[in-house]
Write an enzyme that holds these catalytic residues in place. Sequence first.
Site, PDB file in Angstrom:
ATOM      1  N   HIS A  77     -12.499  -4.502   0.728  1.00  0.00           N
ATOM      2  CA  HIS A  77     -11.758  -4.110   1.598  1.00  0.00           C
ATOM      3  C   HIS A  77     -12.064  -4.305   3.082  1.00  0.00           C
ATOM      4  O   HIS A  77     -13.026  -4.546   3.374  1.00  0.00           O
ATOM      5  CB  HIS A  77     -11.284  -2.736   1.319  1.00  0.00           C
ATOM      6  CG  HIS A  77     -10.418  -2.457  -0.136  1.00  0.00           C
ATOM      7  ND1 HIS A  77      -9.308  -1.392  -0.102  1.00  0.00           N
ATOM      8  CD2 HIS A  77     -10.823  -2.738  -1.228  1.00  0.00           C
ATOM      9  CE1 HIS A  77      -9.011  -1.449  -1.327  1.00  0.00           C
ATOM     10  NE2 HIS A  77      -9.982  -2.093  -2.024  1.00  0.00           N
TER      11      HIS A  77
ATOM     12  N   ASP B  63      -1.446  -0.810  -3.660  1.00  0.00           N
ATOM     13  CA  ASP B  63      -2.862  -0.722  -3.165  1.00  0.00           C
ATOM     14  C   ASP B  63      -2.963   0.767  -2.510  1.00  0.00           C
ATOM     15  O   ASP B  63      -2.174   1.175  -1.794  1.00  0.00           O
ATOM     16  CB  ASP B  63      -2.993  -1.934  -2.078  1.00  0.00           C
ATOM     17  CG  ASP B  63      -4.344  -2.157  -1.536  1.00  0.00           C
ATOM     18  OD1 ASP B  63      -5.274  -1.907  -2.437  1.00  0.00           O
ATOM     19  OD2 ASP B  63      -4.686  -2.086  -0.345  1.00  0.00           O
TER      20      ASP B  63
ATOM     21  N   THR C 187      -4.704  -6.733   7.984  1.00  0.00           N
ATOM     22  CA  THR C 187      -4.693  -6.769   9.679  1.00  0.00           C
ATOM     23  C   THR C 187      -4.357  -7.998  10.227  1.00  0.00           C
ATOM     24  O   THR C 187      -3.839  -8.151  11.340  1.00  0.00           O
ATOM     25  CB  THR C 187      -5.785  -5.948  10.243  1.00  0.00           C
ATOM     26  OG1 THR C 187      -5.866  -4.495   9.612  1.00  0.00           O
ATOM     27  CG2 THR C 187      -5.656  -5.697  11.642  1.00  0.00           C
TER      28      THR C 187
ATOM     29  N   SER D  60       0.947  -1.301  -0.071  1.00  0.00           N
ATOM     30  CA  SER D  60      -0.112  -0.027   0.051  1.00  0.00           C
ATOM     31  C   SER D  60       0.893   1.055   0.125  1.00  0.00           C
ATOM     32  O   SER D  60       2.037   1.288   0.194  1.00  0.00           O
ATOM     33  CB  SER D  60      -0.853   0.028   1.201  1.00  0.00           C
ATOM     34  OG  SER D  60      -0.095   0.297   2.531  1.00  0.00           O
TER      35      SER D  60
END
Length: 280
Positions: free
Chosen positions: A209, A83, A234, A50
């Site tokens: 997401h 991302d 996560t 990301s």
Amino acid sequence: MTLARTADLIAAARRRGRGVAAFNVITLEQAEAVVAAAEQAGRGLILQVSQNAIRFRRGFAPLLAACCELARAATQPVALHADHIDDPELAGALLARAEELGLGSLMFDASTLPYEQNLAATARVAAAGHRLGLWVEGELGEVGGKDGAHAPGVRTDPDDAVAFVASTGVDGLAVAVGSSHAMLERTATLDLDLIAVLDAVVPVPLVLHGSSGVPDEVLDAAVGAGIRKVNIGTALAIAGTARLRQELADRPKAVDPRRYLDGVREATAATAVHLLGVVA
């Protein structure tokens, strides 16, 4: 196994009526664990880096280059994805080096902008990505929990989604259906009826997401309703951090990171294997 194309992995998942797990990684150990999980599970996947991870690493080349090498050496197809890129300059820099870095796709996130600005900015990146053969993802409805900028109660409107895809030319659409980024507990409730409606009217694959906060059975149902790319980050961090605490408690005099990072990598891989079984 050669480096896979994101478009090919998602097209194959669409034909099967299943999803592709897309794992966000921040460290080399996480990337190694995810590739090991692909090999253990016998399933292809997407490695994602990301914008936040790029900034943490102080540049996009080192981690993406490592991910590219891991993907090239993998025995299962692994694609690379940039991302949540919301900085147009960073998007341009990534596109300029996409072939070198092995990128198969990029998600440009202008969802916090007013609708017309989101349309224009996303369309520009999509057109540039397509010239390079990349699969480009956009976002319309905001997904909760990301840096306080997104409202968890937002839902993607089907008519808006159809118009957005037509105007921007994106290849995949991240939709807001009840998930939220950075959840530490798997308690999210998804709007499965909305997913089914979106899948019926939107001509491109749907992306979820914030999937780490979704229970297995709900995640499986979301894929069944039409989600084709499932972003997970996560959950890897939770598994790896828990194992790190355990390793350091068991080895209070450890200073060589190899002594405790091996266990972290193992726990991260186990979580990825489990989620691959749910999604793919």
